[in-house]
Enzyme design. Structure first.
Site, mmCIF file in Angstrom:
data_model
loop_
_atom_site.group_PDB
_atom_site.id
_atom_site.type_symbol
_atom_site.label_atom_id
_atom_site.label_comp_id
_atom_site.label_asym_id
_atom_site.label_seq_id
_atom_site.Cartn_x
_atom_site.Cartn_y
_atom_site.Cartn_z
ATOM 1 C CG HIS A 87 -51.181 29.311 -38.878
ATOM 2 N ND1 HIS A 87 -52.124 29.393 -39.880
ATOM 3 C CD2 HIS A 87 -50.295 30.309 -39.128
ATOM 4 C CE1 HIS A 87 -51.806 30.379 -40.706
ATOM 5 N NE2 HIS A 87 -50.693 30.957 -40.270
ATOM 6 C CG ASP A 135 -55.155 27.864 -39.753
ATOM 7 O OD1 ASP A 135 -55.016 28.116 -38.535
ATOM 8 O OD2 ASP A 135 -54.407 28.314 -40.642
ATOM 9 C CB SER A 235 -51.438 33.993 -41.242
ATOM 10 O OG SER A 235 -50.920 33.055 -42.129
#
Length: 279
Positions: A87, A135, A235
């Site tokens: 992402h 992810d 992230s």
């Protein structure tokens, strides 16, 4: 708190030494060198550290409105490949030339060495089973990294490895230091938390509308206590058990939430795919 992915919304190979024939347990029950943390200060709830303690982590910088700013993390796996969250490499304005990595620096958006992105490969099951399932991606750099005390390749968990519940794990990154305020850290930080039982984590997240927790995810935090976690801009960065990368920071309900642990992609679900595609 709202649900969000741990990315800047503003705008190791690895297994060069994968240990297939021995248990990871002796490694994962030990903290990575230099990872002892204090309750005070802040990733959230952690303390400042230096890149020498985490030479496998790099910053992912994003180009937006004429400026480059750190928005995610990534993990060095080869001289010209890093491992991150899928992402972090998508969006309405995403192009490979709008991403670059900064290696070898303790400080956000300064120092170290810049390397631009050639292309990335997202796992083909990304978003198939659930919104943030798979992810994970591998990212090819246009120029190779140069090994030094601050730039080193990491080690990832073997395919199929199951991290025991309650194992101490460590997040590192430059993300927000306070939930909801959007203030990133200028200095690399780290924090120790614990792996949470996946079934328990799944049941808790079913209380909420939104993404589901899958077996390809690792939940970690201080259950029913909170106060320590990765946050926005972390992230793609690592979840370490010992000196092994077992998770990639992905998503969660707020940051450092007592009831809902933070969630990372489970690297050992994808080790074989990583090895086959980062080349």
């Amino acid at each position: 708190m709202p649900l969000y992915i741990k990315i800047d919304t503003s705008y190791l190979f690895i297994v060069v030494e994968i240990i297939f024939n021995m248990s990871l347990l002796p490694f994962v029950v030990l903290l990575f060198a230099g990872c002892a943390v204090a309750v005070s200060n802040r990733i959230i709830g952690g303390e400042e550290t230096t890149i020498e303690n985490y030479p496998y982590i790099v910053q992912v910088e994003m180009y937006h409105s004429g400026n480059w700013n750190q928005g995610c993390g990534a993990n060095i796996i080869l001289r010209d490949w890093v491992l991150s969250a899928a992402h972090c490499f998508e969006g309405w304005n995403y192009r490979p030339e709008f991403r670059r990595i900064r290696a070898g620096s303790t400080y956000r958006d300064e120092g170290g060495f810049i390397h631009y992105v050639d292309f990335d490969r997202k796992h083909p099951e990304y978003r198939v089973l659930a919104l943030y399932d798979a992810d994970i991606n591998v990212v090819k750099l246009t120029t190779p990294l140069v090994w030094s005390p601050t730039i080193q390749k990491g080690t990832i968990a073997p395919q199929g490895y199951v991290l025991p519940d309650n194992t101490p794990v460590v997040h590192a990154g430059w993300g927000d230091t306070t939930p909801g305020e959007g203030i990133a850290s200028r200095v690399l930080r780290h924090v120790e938390i614990y792996k949470v039982n996946n079934s328990l984590c799944t049941d808790r997240y079913r209380e909420l509308p939104g993404p589901n927790v899958t077996p390809n995810m690792i939940c970690a935090g201080l259950l029913d206590i909170g106060g320590r976690d990765a946050c926005q801009r972390d992230s793609g960065g690592p979840l370490y058990a010992g000196n092994v990368i077992v998770g990639i920071v992905s998503w969660g309900h707020g940051c450092a939430n007592a009831r809902y642990p933070g969630i990372s992609t489970k690297v050992s679900s994808y080790t074989n795919w990583i090895i086959q595609n980062a080349r």
